[in-house]
Design an enzyme around this catalytic site. Structure first.
Site, PDB file in Angstrom:
ATOM      1  N   ASP A   1       5.039  -0.097   6.248  1.00 35.78           N
ATOM      2  CA  ASP A   1       4.426   0.986   5.475  1.00 35.78           C
ATOM      3  C   ASP A   1       4.443   2.287   6.275  1.00 35.78           C
ATOM      4  O   ASP A   1       4.681   3.369   5.737  1.00 35.78           O
ATOM      5  CB  ASP A   1       2.982   0.620   5.115  1.00 35.78           C
ATOM      6  CG  ASP A   1       2.886  -0.724   4.448  1.00 35.78           C
ATOM      7  OD1 ASP A   1       3.148  -0.820   3.253  1.00 35.78           O
ATOM      8  OD2 ASP A   1       2.558  -1.693   5.160  1.00 35.78           O
ATOM      9  N   THR A   2       4.206   2.167   7.583  1.00 36.05           N
ATOM     10  CA  THR A   2       4.242   3.343   8.450  1.00 36.05           C
ATOM     11  C   THR A   2       5.644   3.930   8.502  1.00 36.05           C
ATOM     12  O   THR A   2       5.822   5.155   8.471  1.00 36.05           O
ATOM     13  CB  THR A   2       3.749   2.968   9.856  1.00 36.05           C
ATOM     14  OG1 THR A   2       2.351   2.611   9.783  1.00 36.05           O
ATOM     15  CG2 THR A   2       3.914   4.108  10.834  1.00 36.05           C
ATOM     16  N   ALA A   3       6.657   3.068   8.558  1.00 37.77           N
ATOM     17  CA  ALA A   3       8.038   3.553   8.535  1.00 37.77           C
ATOM     18  C   ALA A   3       8.345   4.262   7.220  1.00 37.77           C
ATOM     19  O   ALA A   3       8.998   5.320   7.201  1.00 37.77           O
ATOM     20  CB  ALA A   3       8.998   2.384   8.743  1.00 37.77           C
ATOM     21  N   ARG A   4       7.869   3.696   6.127  1.00 39.97           N
ATOM     22  CA  ARG A   4       8.076   4.322   4.817  1.00 39.97           C
ATOM     23  C   ARG A   4       7.385   5.681   4.751  1.00 39.97           C
ATOM     24  O   ARG A   4       7.928   6.644   4.199  1.00 39.97           O
ATOM     25  CB  ARG A   4       7.545   3.405   3.716  1.00 39.97           C
ATOM     26  CG  ARG A   4       8.389   2.159   3.489  1.00 39.97           C
ATOM     27  CD  ARG A   4       7.677   1.129   2.634  1.00 39.97           C
ATOM     28  NE  ARG A   4       8.571   0.022   2.277  1.00 39.97           N
ATOM     29  CZ  ARG A   4       8.178  -1.168   1.871  1.00 39.97           C
ATOM     30  NH1 ARG A   4       6.870  -1.431   1.779  1.00 39.97           N
ATOM     31  NH2 ARG A   4       9.057  -2.094   1.551  1.00 39.97           N
TER      32      ARG A   4
ATOM     33  N   THR B   1      12.737  -7.169  -1.001  1.00 44.53           N
ATOM     34  CA  THR B   1      12.860  -6.180   0.073  1.00 44.53           C
ATOM     35  C   THR B   1      13.211  -6.948   1.336  1.00 44.53           C
ATOM     36  O   THR B   1      12.515  -7.902   1.695  1.00 44.53           O
ATOM     37  CB  THR B   1      11.546  -5.398   0.281  1.00 44.53           C
ATOM     38  OG1 THR B   1      10.515  -6.303   0.669  1.00 44.53           O
ATOM     39  CG2 THR B   1      11.132  -4.676  -0.989  1.00 44.53           C
TER      40      THR B   1
ATOM     41  N   ASN C   1       4.818 -12.659   3.291  1.00 45.94           N
ATOM     42  CA  ASN C   1       3.650 -12.096   2.612  1.00 45.94           C
ATOM     43  C   ASN C   1       2.811 -13.152   1.919  1.00 45.94           C
ATOM     44  O   ASN C   1       3.326 -14.197   1.519  1.00 45.94           O
ATOM     45  CB  ASN C   1       4.113 -11.052   1.588  1.00 45.94           C
ATOM     46  CG  ASN C   1       4.413  -9.718   2.246  1.00 45.94           C
ATOM     47  OD1 ASN C   1       3.677  -9.267   3.107  1.00 45.94           O
ATOM     48  ND2 ASN C   1       5.509  -9.092   1.850  1.00 45.94           N
ATOM     49  N   PRO C   2       1.495 -12.878   1.766  1.00 49.05           N
ATOM     50  CA  PRO C   2       0.768 -11.699   2.249  1.00 49.05           C
ATOM     51  C   PRO C   2       0.550 -11.800   3.755  1.00 49.05           C
ATOM     52  O   PRO C   2      -0.144 -12.699   4.231  1.00 49.05           O
ATOM     53  CB  PRO C   2      -0.540 -11.732   1.469  1.00 49.05           C
ATOM     54  CG  PRO C   2      -0.753 -13.184   1.167  1.00 49.05           C
ATOM     55  CD  PRO C   2       0.609 -13.788   1.009  1.00 49.05           C
ATOM     56  N   VAL C   3       1.156 -10.893   4.506  1.00 54.36           N
ATOM     57  CA  VAL C   3       1.285 -11.052   5.950  1.00 54.36           C
ATOM     58  C   VAL C   3      -0.065 -11.066   6.662  1.00 54.36           C
ATOM     59  O   VAL C   3      -0.227 -11.778   7.664  1.00 54.36           O
ATOM     60  CB  VAL C   3       2.224  -9.968   6.522  1.00 54.36           C
ATOM     61  CG1 VAL C   3       1.593  -8.577   6.441  1.00 54.36           C
ATOM     62  CG2 VAL C   3       2.617 -10.303   7.954  1.00 54.36           C
TER      63      VAL C   3
ATOM     64  N   ARG D   1       6.656   7.693   7.305  1.00 57.20           N
ATOM     65  CA  ARG D   1       7.364   8.647   8.154  1.00 57.20           C
ATOM     66  C   ARG D   1       8.646   9.135   7.486  1.00 57.20           C
ATOM     67  O   ARG D   1       9.000  10.316   7.582  1.00 57.20           O
ATOM     68  CB  ARG D   1       7.665   8.000   9.510  1.00 57.20           C
ATOM     69  CG  ARG D   1       6.417   7.751  10.348  1.00 57.20           C
ATOM     70  CD  ARG D   1       6.738   6.992  11.617  1.00 57.20           C
ATOM     71  NE  ARG D   1       7.636   7.757  12.477  1.00 57.20           N
ATOM     72  CZ  ARG D   1       8.235   7.240  13.565  1.00 57.20           C
ATOM     73  NH1 ARG D   1       8.011   5.978  13.896  1.00 57.20           N
ATOM     74  NH2 ARG D   1       9.025   7.993  14.297  1.00 57.20           N
TER      75      ARG D   1
ATOM     76  N   ARG E   1       1.202  -8.782  -3.391  1.00 54.14           N
ATOM     77  CA  ARG E   1       1.419  -9.641  -2.226  1.00 54.14           C
ATOM     78  C   ARG E   1       0.381 -10.756  -2.160  1.00 54.14           C
ATOM     79  O   ARG E   1       0.687 -11.880  -1.756  1.00 54.14           O
ATOM     80  CB  ARG E   1       1.392  -8.803  -0.952  1.00 54.14           C
ATOM     81  CG  ARG E   1       2.549  -7.800  -0.868  1.00 54.14           C
ATOM     82  CD  ARG E   1       2.472  -6.963   0.399  1.00 54.14           C
ATOM     83  NE  ARG E   1       3.547  -5.985   0.460  1.00 54.14           N
ATOM     84  CZ  ARG E   1       3.450  -4.742   0.024  1.00 54.14           C
ATOM     85  NH1 ARG E   1       2.322  -4.320  -0.533  1.00 54.14           N
ATOM     86  NH2 ARG E   1       4.468  -3.908   0.124  1.00 54.14           N
TER      87      ARG E   1
ATOM     88  N   HIS F   1      -1.537  -4.760   4.514  1.00 53.96           N
ATOM     89  CA  HIS F   1      -0.168  -4.471   4.060  1.00 53.96           C
ATOM     90  C   HIS F   1      -0.148  -4.833   2.576  1.00 53.96           C
ATOM     91  O   HIS F   1       0.221  -5.926   2.178  1.00 53.96           O
ATOM     92  CB  HIS F   1       0.844  -5.317   4.839  1.00 53.96           C
ATOM     93  CG  HIS F   1       2.251  -5.211   4.316  1.00 53.96           C
ATOM     94  ND1 HIS F   1       2.895  -4.011   4.153  1.00 53.96           N
ATOM     95  CD2 HIS F   1       3.127  -6.166   3.905  1.00 53.96           C
ATOM     96  CE1 HIS F   1       4.116  -4.228   3.678  1.00 53.96           C
ATOM     97  NE2 HIS F   1       4.272  -5.525   3.514  1.00 53.96           N
TER      98      HIS F   1
ATOM     99  N   ASP G   1      15.869 -23.487   8.416  1.00 51.73           N
ATOM    100  CA  ASP G   1      15.486 -23.348   7.022  1.00 51.73           C
ATOM    101  C   ASP G   1      15.381 -24.741   6.426  1.00 51.73           C
ATOM    102  O   ASP G   1      16.081 -25.665   6.861  1.00 51.73           O
ATOM    103  CB  ASP G   1      16.540 -22.521   6.264  1.00 51.73           C
ATOM    104  CG  ASP G   1      16.021 -22.024   4.917  1.00 51.73           C
ATOM    105  OD1 ASP G   1      15.494 -20.901   4.870  1.00 51.73           O
ATOM    106  OD2 ASP G   1      16.131 -22.770   3.922  1.00 51.73           O
TER     107      ASP G   1
END
Length: 303
Positions: free
Chosen positions: A143-146, A220, A115-117, A148, A85, A170, A32
């Protein structure tokens, strides 16, 4: 396997925890720009060693962090409440360009999280000179996890029994492939009681998820940590899983553009993109998402 994480703010730290718990790395190197922060995170994580698969954790300089089998790019600032994003782009472009030039000399594979990724994945690929399949963004995996999880709640089933995906950016122009969604092998649109109103409501909920979290806690970080660790493990263990990652596309209308489509992911990266079977409405929405990303790139790199 040696994994480097560049940027250990909220997101980078959550990625580090999840990578260790997943047993995805034998050595984890943290960098970092705030060196004391990286040292503190490394010390804190190392002291939890009895509770995750064996791994060494160290804080290192930027060049050493780039000399890894896989490098996670989590540097740059996070989104602010009410900010899209794409509004992050100007601030994070410079950092991604600098890191890309360095990791291109040393890294095996680069995973973009910041982001923006989608656009930053393209920046990292072009600045590094690495092949497109070796610069991968987490894209719409989160987003797919969200999606599901939301579907699992709505249908009262386990999220692992839900097979549905989000594609494209995304971000605000992302699309849900409702036509291909299944639950336990059954098409979602044949599920008793399922309606198009459900699709509109849940699609909006998934799209707004990050904004709702940022409004409440400012960032997040935990879910993207799980997502990134899953992607890292799929790569380093050569799992050949189909995941909705973002990478620079090659050939056709999307040539050169980074956005999320299903791709086979393993030790050599996201090597094979699988064109999804979309209905007419979804195909048009994906083209719109691609245009949003083209315009963002054009603002960043005129001409």
């Amino acid at each position: 396997m040696r994994v480097g994480i560049i940027g250990v703010g909220h997101v980078g730290a959550s990625v580090a925890v999840s990578v260790l718990q997943a047993g995805a790395a034998r050595e984890l190197l943290l960098h970092d720009r705030d060196g004391a922060r990286a040292e503190g995170e490394a010390m804190d994580l190392a002291q939890g060693a009895p509770y995750y698969p064996r791994a060494k954790v160290r804080a290192v300089g930027l060049e050493e962090a780039s000399r890894c089998d896989l490098v996670v790019f989590a540097a740059g600032r996070n989104g602010r409440p009410g900010e899209s994003r794409l509004q992050l782009l100007a601030d994070n472009f410079r950092v991604a360009s600098e890191v890309g030039r360095l990791v291109g000399k040393h890294a095996g594979i680069v995973v973009a999280v910041s982001n923006p990724v989608d656009v930053l994945t393209r920046v990292l690929q072009q600045s590094s000179g690495l092949p497109p399949e070796r610069v991968i963004g987490t894209g719409t995996m989160l987003d797919t996890a969200r999606l599901r999880q939301a579907l699992a709640v709505r249908l009262a089933v386990d999220s692992r029994s839900v097979h549905a995906q989000v594609l494209g950016e995304h971000g605000d122009s992302e699309i849900v492939q409702w036509s291909g969604a299944q639950v336990g092998g059954r098409p979602l649109r044949d599920w008793p009681g399922w309606t198009r109103e459900d699709e509109q409501r849940l699609g909006h909920e998934v799209k707004r998820a990050a904004y709702e979290i940022i409004q409440r806690k400012g960032v997040t970080n935990h879910a993207i940590g799980f997502v990134t660790a899953d992607l890292v493990r799929a790569i380093l263990r050569d799992e050949h899983r189909v995941l909705t990652v973002t990478r620079c596309q090659t050939g056709g209308e999307l040539d050169g553009l980074a956005l999320s489509l299903p791709a086979i992911v393993g030790r050599n990266g996201a090597t094979k993109v699988i064109p999804p079977a979309l209905d007419d409405e979804e195909a048009a929405a994906l083209q719109n998402s691609a245009q949003v990303l083209r315009e963002a790139w054009a603002q960043l790199v005129p001409g």
